[in-house]
Design an enzyme around this catalytic site. Structure first.
Site, short mmCIF file in Angstrom:
data_model
loop_
_atom_site.label_atom_id
_atom_site.label_comp_id
_atom_site.label_asym_id
_atom_site.label_seq_id
_atom_site.Cartn_x
_atom_site.Cartn_y
_atom_site.Cartn_z
N ARG A 1 -2.58 16.46 1.19
CA ARG A 1 -3.83 17.20 1.44
C ARG A 1 -4.39 16.76 2.79
NH1 ARG A 1 -6.82 12.51 0.73
NH2 ARG A 1 -6.13 11.29 -1.03
N LYS B 1 3.91 8.59 -7.97
CA LYS B 1 4.31 7.60 -6.96
C LYS B 1 5.68 7.01 -7.25
CE LYS B 1 -0.39 6.31 -5.82
NZ LYS B 1 -1.27 5.17 -5.57
N GLU C 1 2.76 5.56 -0.31
CA GLU C 1 2.57 6.86 -0.97
C GLU C 1 2.38 7.96 0.05
OE1 GLU C 1 -0.92 7.88 -3.08
OE2 GLU C 1 -2.28 6.86 -1.71
P1 ADP Z 1 -4.38 4.96 -3.93
O1 ADP Z 1 -3.49 6.14 -4.07
O2 ADP Z 1 -5.16 4.65 -5.16
O3 ADP Z 1 -5.23 5.01 -2.69
P2 ADP Z 1 -2.40 3.26 -2.61
O4 ADP Z 1 -1.07 3.01 -3.19
O5 ADP Z 1 -2.51 4.23 -1.49
O6 ADP Z 1 -3.41 3.68 -3.79
O7 ADP Z 1 -3.02 1.89 -2.14
C1 ADP Z 1 -4.36 1.77 -1.73
C2 ADP Z 1 -4.61 0.38 -1.18
O8 ADP Z 1 -4.29 -0.59 -2.19
C3 ADP Z 1 -3.75 -0.02 0.00
O9 ADP Z 1 -4.26 0.43 1.22
C4 ADP Z 1 -3.79 -1.54 -0.10
O10 ADP Z 1 -5.00 -2.05 0.36
C5 ADP Z 1 -3.76 -1.75 -1.61
N1 ADP Z 1 -2.36 -1.97 -2.08
C6 ADP Z 1 -1.53 -1.06 -2.64
N2 ADP Z 1 -0.33 -1.60 -2.94
C7 ADP Z 1 -0.40 -2.90 -2.57
C8 ADP Z 1 0.51 -4.01 -2.61
N3 ADP Z 1 1.73 -3.89 -3.12
N4 ADP Z 1 0.08 -5.20 -2.12
C9 ADP Z 1 -1.17 -5.34 -1.60
N5 ADP Z 1 -2.06 -4.35 -1.54
C10 ADP Z 1 -1.70 -3.14 -2.02
#
Ligand code: ADP
Length: 445
Positions: A291, A116, A287
């Site tokens: 897939r 990431k 991110e």
């Molecule tokens: P993963 O790859 O584990 O799914 P993500 O980066 O896609 O992680 O984030 C998943 C969820 O985590 C997001 O949809 C949101 O709810 C929360 N999240 C991630 N980053 C933040 C942030 N900076 N502030 C608030 N919530 C966050």
């Protein structure tokens, strides 16, 4: 076209891939653990191979065993589904080295976007908004403190190789950051094999908006609209819908264009998802998932496009033809992820299924691999079914989903169906007052 595809997965997604292969006249090979011998994906595939004992580390994550199964069955391609090895660079690379096509992006793209921090650097260079924080891995405690004081608390520590909602920790003040840093590092090292972490400002009320990308091998990249996935528990989505009716068309079109820009910039090929958080009229890239996603059916329902079939065709060299230049988006779709879990403790609830009754009707779809007498195993993810509905607009879909949930009977185990029945009746949800803290608030009330 491919002649035979080995599906390196289980459950509903394995079935989903088998069905797409059948549409294309491709033979299928299912793999399974000893625990999954009687699973539906094994029964419905043309051939099956046992790749190891029940724990996924010894079966569904066992690369040598899976690739041997692909070789002995004469498969010419491998579909990884989602989860397990779907975003494993090593698996994609070794599949290709064995002379078979990996149905997904290039190993290079998987590696690039799987980190990431690297992904954020690419997106930063494109001038696309990022959540304030570090754009490189955090090296020392002083580093972390400086970034956090710059962007102000609360902040969130995130694993560079994180996924599935794991490897994140919200930090509210300096002393907590001092205490947590090495703890979090050790945790993420154990989980993801790398202790690299980065810091972001913690957004307190974001919506999760993501864009479905489809890209062929000739450099044509398109989007198939957005999905809203703000109903989450512990950072994991449980309900998704398309389109997102609550942000302006202007903003939406910027997000969609930026998603295409990101995928184009890395010469992405295959289906993929670019994820954003949206708060206070600003959107931020978080991110890319390289897939097919669990929630892909909602996009299929509003576009009428079979994403898995398209993914296989693209892997075989098909171009995105005219039918993709004028995609019509129709109505609204919603998906509920049905988990085998105890509603009180939220712990997985495996067992034997009986009295199984599937809902039906116009625009009602169930992606599951269940039947009367089948065993929900304790070894794997608790997602056992996806209930998807499509209708003219969000209100119609909510109504249809309520009826479908009322019809759905899964006897023998406990599930979260009742939770969805309550959510679908909640005025906040109905009005679309959603953000990623919605469910926590709702459960408290
Ligand atoms: P993963 O790859 O584990 O799914 P993500 O980066 O896609 O992680 O984030 C998943 C969820 O985590 C997001 O949809 C949101 O709810 C929360 N999240 C991630 N980053 C933040 C942030 N900076 N502030 C608030 N919530 C966050």
């Amino acid at each position: 076209m491919f002649k035979k595809i080995l599906i390196a997965n289980r459950g509903e997604i394995a079935l989903r891939v088998i069905r797409a292969c059948r549409q294309l006249g491709i033979k299928t090979v299912a793999i399974h653990s000893t625990a999954d011998r009687d699973s539906l994906h094994v029964k419905l595939a043309d051939e099956s191979v046992c790749v190891g004992p029940a724990p996924s580390s010894k079966s569904y994550l066992n690369i040598p065993s899976i690739l041997s199964a692909a070789e002995v069955t004469g498969s010419d391609a491998v579909h990884p589904g989602y989860g397990f090895l779907a975003e494993n660079y090593e698996f994609a690379k070794r599949t290709q080295e064995c002379g078979m096509k990996f149905i997904g992006p290039s190993p290079h793209n998987i590696e690039l976007m799987g980190d990431k921090i690297k992904a954020k650097q690419i997106v930063k260079d494109l001038g696309i908004p990022l959540i304030p924080g570090s754009y490189a891995k955090v090296k020392t405690e002083n580093d972390a403190l400086a970034i956090a004081s710059d962007i102000s608390f609360p902040v969130i520590l995130k694993a560079a190789l994180g996924g599935g909602g794991r490897g994140m920790r919200i930090i509210s003040h300096e002393s907590e950051l001092r205490k947590s840093l090495s703890l979090v590092r050790n945790e993420v090292l154990a989980h993801f094999g790398s202790s690299d972490i980065y810091i972001e400002k913690y957004l307190n009320k974001p919506r999760h908006i993501e864009v479905q990308i489809v890209a062929d091998q000739d450099g044509h990249v398109i989007h198939l609209g957005e999905r809203e996935c703000s109903v989450q528990r512990n950072y994991q989505k449980i309900l998704e819908e398309a389109p997102c009716s609550f942000i302006s068309d202007d903003m939406k079109s910027k997000i969609l264009q930026d998603a295409v820009k990101i995928a184009s910039s890395i010469n992405y090929q295959s289906v993929g998802t670019i994820e954003f958080l949206f708060q206070d009229d600003t959107y931020y890239f978080i991110e890319m998932n390289t897939r097919i996603q669990v929630e892909h059916p909602v996009t299929e329902m509003v576009t009428g496009i079979d994403l898995v079939k398209t993914q296989i065709q693209i892997a075989c060299g098909a171009k995105l033809n005219e039918s993709f230049s004028d995609v019509q988006f129709k109505g609204h779709a919603m998906e509920c992820r049905i988990n085998a879990e105890d509603p009180e403790t939220l712990m997985p609830y495996p067992g034997e299924i009986h009295d199984y009754h599937v809902p039906g009707g116009v625009g009602v779809r169930v992606d599951a691999a269940l039947y009367n007498g089948c065993e929900v195993q304790p070894f794997y993810d608790s997602l056992i079914a996806k209930l998807i509905v499509h209708g003219d607009n969000r209100n119609e879909v909510i109504n249809k989903m309520r009826n479908a949930l009322d019809e759905y009977v899964i006897g023998g185990i406990k599930t979260n169906i009742h939770l969805f029945r309550k959510i679908l009746k909640d005025p906040e949800f109905v009005q679309g007052n959603l953000n990623t803290s919605y469910l926590k608030r709702f459960l408290k009330v």
